[in-house]
Design an enzyme around this catalytic site. Structure first.
Site, PDB file in Angstrom:
ATOM      1  N   ASP A   6      -1.489  -6.809 -18.003  1.00  0.00           N
ATOM      2  CA  ASP A   6      -2.684  -6.237 -17.392  1.00  0.00           C
ATOM      3  C   ASP A   6      -2.545  -4.745 -17.108  1.00  0.00           C
ATOM      4  OD1 ASP A   6      -5.281  -6.534 -16.297  1.00  0.00           O
ATOM      5  OD2 ASP A   6      -4.458  -6.635 -14.276  1.00  0.00           O
ATOM      6  N   ASP A  45       0.091  -0.804 -10.296  1.00  0.00           N
ATOM      7  CA  ASP A  45      -0.496  -2.139 -10.292  1.00  0.00           C
ATOM      8  C   ASP A  45       0.335  -3.075 -11.159  1.00  0.00           C
ATOM      9  OD1 ASP A  45      -2.032  -4.415 -10.368  1.00  0.00           O
ATOM     10  OD2 ASP A  45      -3.772  -3.482 -11.287  1.00  0.00           O
ATOM     11  N   THR A  98       0.846  -1.179   0.000  1.00  0.00           N
ATOM     12  CA  THR A  98       0.000   0.000   0.000  1.00  0.00           C
ATOM     13  C   THR A  98       0.887   1.236   0.000  1.00  0.00           C
ATOM     14  OG1 THR A  98      -1.720  -1.172   1.225  1.00  0.00           O
ATOM     15  CG2 THR A  98      -1.822   1.232   1.235  1.00  0.00           C
ATOM     16  N   LEU A  99       0.577   2.165  -0.871  1.00  0.00           N
ATOM     17  CA  LEU A  99       1.330   3.405  -0.983  1.00  0.00           C
ATOM     18  C   LEU A  99       0.466   4.540  -0.456  1.00  0.00           C
ATOM     19  CD1 LEU A  99       3.769   5.029  -2.147  1.00  0.00           C
ATOM     20  CD2 LEU A  99       2.473   5.153  -4.278  1.00  0.00           C
ATOM     21  N   TRP A 100       0.963   5.225   0.552  1.00  0.00           N
ATOM     22  CA  TRP A 100       0.264   6.372   1.115  1.00  0.00           C
ATOM     23  C   TRP A 100       1.017   7.632   0.714  1.00  0.00           C
ATOM     24  CZ3 TRP A 100      -4.328   5.529   3.392  1.00  0.00           C
ATOM     25  CH2 TRP A 100      -4.599   4.246   3.836  1.00  0.00           C
ATOM     26  N   LEU A 101       0.354   8.484  -0.039  1.00  0.00           N
ATOM     27  CA  LEU A 101       0.961   9.754  -0.449  1.00  0.00           C
ATOM     28  C   LEU A 101       0.292  10.903   0.299  1.00  0.00           C
ATOM     29  CD1 LEU A 101       1.197   9.302  -4.320  1.00  0.00           C
ATOM     30  CD2 LEU A 101       3.062   9.268  -2.685  1.00  0.00           C
ATOM     31  N   GLU A 110      -0.979   5.971 -13.561  1.00  0.00           N
ATOM     32  CA  GLU A 110      -1.208   7.209 -12.829  1.00  0.00           C
ATOM     33  C   GLU A 110      -0.106   8.215 -13.145  1.00  0.00           C
ATOM     34  OE1 GLU A 110      -3.936   4.522 -11.092  1.00  0.00           O
ATOM     35  OE2 GLU A 110      -1.810   4.192 -11.359  1.00  0.00           O
TER      36      GLU A 110
END
Length: 193
Positions: free
Chosen positions: A73, A93, A6-9, A78
């Protein structure tokens, strides 16, 4: 083994999601335009943000990366929001990567073989990594990972085999349209040829 990250920006770095121009339809019996139109890249070159700047070359670099790791896929990518098409692609992803090491899904390279262009720096790096250098570097980089071996030997061999396929594709483009139209200098303010 499967995992998740999980990437939290921070809120000051909002991301914008973009549909990948070579995305698949995921509908039975319905092909995306790029799957049947060999001149599809010419249409993409006329659409913002691919009509100028580095974005189309970024997509082609991403196709090379995805082909090497076996990720068919890539339907979205982004970038930072409100960047006017100037920021780098952010590839979040990669979940379908390193699946079947015996499968080389060539259609992942469609941006490369339909546009027949690649950055000079990417081309130089690919040539540096040929002859087993890529798998050796990956093996070395992952040797001290707590979950070693991260990649099985068949996946490492697939990286080298797929790299040979990318280099062959670029050489075919160079033969077809010459190096000046295939190998694009970095940081050029394109409209694309």
């Amino acid at each position: 083994m499967e995992g998740s990250l999980t990437l939290w920006l921070p809120d000051v770095w909002p991301l914008q999601k973009h549909r990948h121009p070579w995305g698949r339809t995921y509908r039975e019996g319905k092909l995306a335009r790029w799957e049947y139109d060999e001149s599809y890249c010419e249409a993409v070159k006329k659409m913002p943000p691919y009509d100028a700047g580095p974005r189309l070359l970024d997509v082609i670099d991403t196709a090379v990366f995805d082909y090497l790791i076996g990720n068919a896929d890539r339907h979205h990518y982004e970038s930072f929001q409100d960047d006017g098409g100037a920021s780098m692609l952010i590839l979040l992803d990669n979940a379908k990567s390193f699946g079947n090491p015996a499968l080389d899904e060539r259609s992942i390279l469609a941006p490369l073989y339909q546009c027949c262009m690649i950055r000079v720096s990417t081309w130089n790096r690919l040539n540096f990594l040929k002859g087993g250098v890529l798998s050796s570097a990956m093996r070395q980089a992952l040797a001290f990972d707590p979950i070693y071996p991260v990649l099985a030997e068949p996946h490492l061999a697939a990286l080298d085999r797929r790299l040979t396929g990318v280099i062959t594709t670029v050489k075919q483009c160079i033969e077809a349209q010459g190096p000046d139209n295939t190998l694009i200098e970095d940081r050029m303010n394109l409209p694309h040829p």
